[in-house]
Write a protein that holds these residues in place. Structure first.
Motif, PDB file in Angstrom:
ATOM      1  N   LYS A 231      29.557  25.095 -29.177  1.00  0.00           N
ATOM      2  CA  LYS A 231      29.183  23.947 -28.358  1.00  0.00           C
ATOM      3  C   LYS A 231      29.469  24.266 -26.894  1.00  0.00           C
ATOM      4  O   LYS A 231      30.342  25.099 -26.605  1.00  0.00           O
TER       5      LYS A 231
ATOM      6  N   ALA B 282      23.955  26.942 -27.403  1.00  0.00           N
ATOM      7  CA  ALA B 282      24.611  26.002 -28.306  1.00  0.00           C
ATOM      8  C   ALA B 282      24.050  26.171 -29.721  1.00  0.00           C
ATOM      9  O   ALA B 282      22.844  26.333 -29.908  1.00  0.00           O
TER      10      ALA B 282
ATOM     11  N   SER C 224      23.787  24.782 -22.974  1.00  0.00           N
ATOM     12  CA  SER C 224      23.211  23.660 -23.736  1.00  0.00           C
ATOM     13  C   SER C 224      21.709  23.760 -23.807  1.00  0.00           C
ATOM     14  O   SER C 224      21.090  24.577 -23.162  1.00  0.00           O
TER      15      SER C 224
END
Length: 124
Positions: free
Chosen positions: A87, A14, A124
């Motif tokens: 993202k 990310a 993430s």
């Protein structure tokens, strides 16, 4: 029948960046708008970005605005998607697409040819 071949997908953290490229075999590449769509399993194929035949007009999904940039090189018959600030929700298979017309399109109904897709995974 035009062939579109994507490259540049992969795994990124990310906040990172990826650049997708699509090479066309079509002799009339410069006559058509091009676009990028993405799809996750079980969902519809969603519009990401489009560009008109000479690159003068570009369109973006709200989710891509300010982070992604579409461009094309008609001499090389390629279209690219620079993706920044990625993202986890950008994770999907990304498809290159050729429009039926010269304009920058946003809907799947306006597409005449698809690439095979390239996986983008954002951790993430």
């Amino acid at each position: 029948q035009v062939q579109l071949v994507e490259s540049g997908g992969g795994l990124v953290q990310a906040g990172g960046s990826l650049r997708l490229s699509c090479a066309s075999s079509g002799r009339t590449f410069s006559s058509y708008g091009m676009a990028w769509f993405r799809q996750i399993p079980g969902k519809e194929r969603d519009f990401v970005s489009g560009i008109s035949y000479r690159g003068g007009t570009t369109t973006y999904a709200d989710s891509a605005k300010g982070r992604f940039t579409i461009s094309r090189d008609n001499a090389k018959k390629t279209v690219s998607l620079q993706m920044n600030s990625l993202k986890p929700e950008d994770t999907a298979v990304y498809y290159c697409a050729q429009s039926r017309t010269a304009v920058a399109v946003t809907g799947v109904a306006a597409i005449s040819a698809w690439g095979q897709g390239t996986q983008v995974t954002v951790s993430s």
